[in-house]
Design a protein around this motif. Sequence first.
Motif: not given
Length: 182
Positions: A116-123
Motif C-alpha cells: 500500500a505504501l509503495y502504491s502511494g496510499m495512506r494507511i
Amino acid sequence: MGDHTLGIDTDSFPKIKDAKIDILGVGSLNSIKNYPFFIDVIKKVVEKRPDLNVEIIGSGNESSKIRSLIKSHNLNEHITLTGELSRDNVLQKMSMSKILLHTSKYESFGYVFSEALYSGMRIVSFDVGVSQKLPEWKVCNSEESFVANCLNLLSNENPERKRVLLYDTDFTLKAYLTLYHE
C-alpha cells in the motif's frame, strides 16, 4: 531488475494513477480481519462524506455476513465487494486508491502495508504487523480514531501520492545479520 525488498518487487508495481477509490480494504473475509468493524467505520465516515467510494478485495467464509451488514447499513452504493483478485489486479486497485483501511486486530508482518505504501496510499490501522507512526500511516486504537483519521486524510483533497519504501534492502540485510549473530 527491480529492487526486491521483503518480498516486494518494485518493478511489478503499476504507475500511481488518479485516485478513484477513497478507501480500500484488502484481505480474506474472515473473523480475524474484523470487517464488521470496517463497515461500522465506513458508516460513520459516509455521514460526513456522502460521496465516499469504498472497495473491499477478498473472499472468505464471512462474505454473506459482510454483504448483509453492508445492506443493513444502507451502504450498497458506497461499498463494492470485488471478490478475490490476482496480485496484479490488487496492485492496480492500490495504484488508484487513497487509503488502505486495515481493521484486523492481528497481523504478522503484513506485506499489504508495504504494498500500500509503495502504491502511494495512506494507511489507517490498529497497531499490528510492522505498523509505524508515519505521516502516511495512522495507527489507531478506537473506532473514533479510525473515523477521525479517515476523514482527516480524505479532507486533503489532492495530497501528493508518492511511493514510500517501508524497508530498503540494507535495512533488511542488517536485520537478518543481527538475528543470525545473536
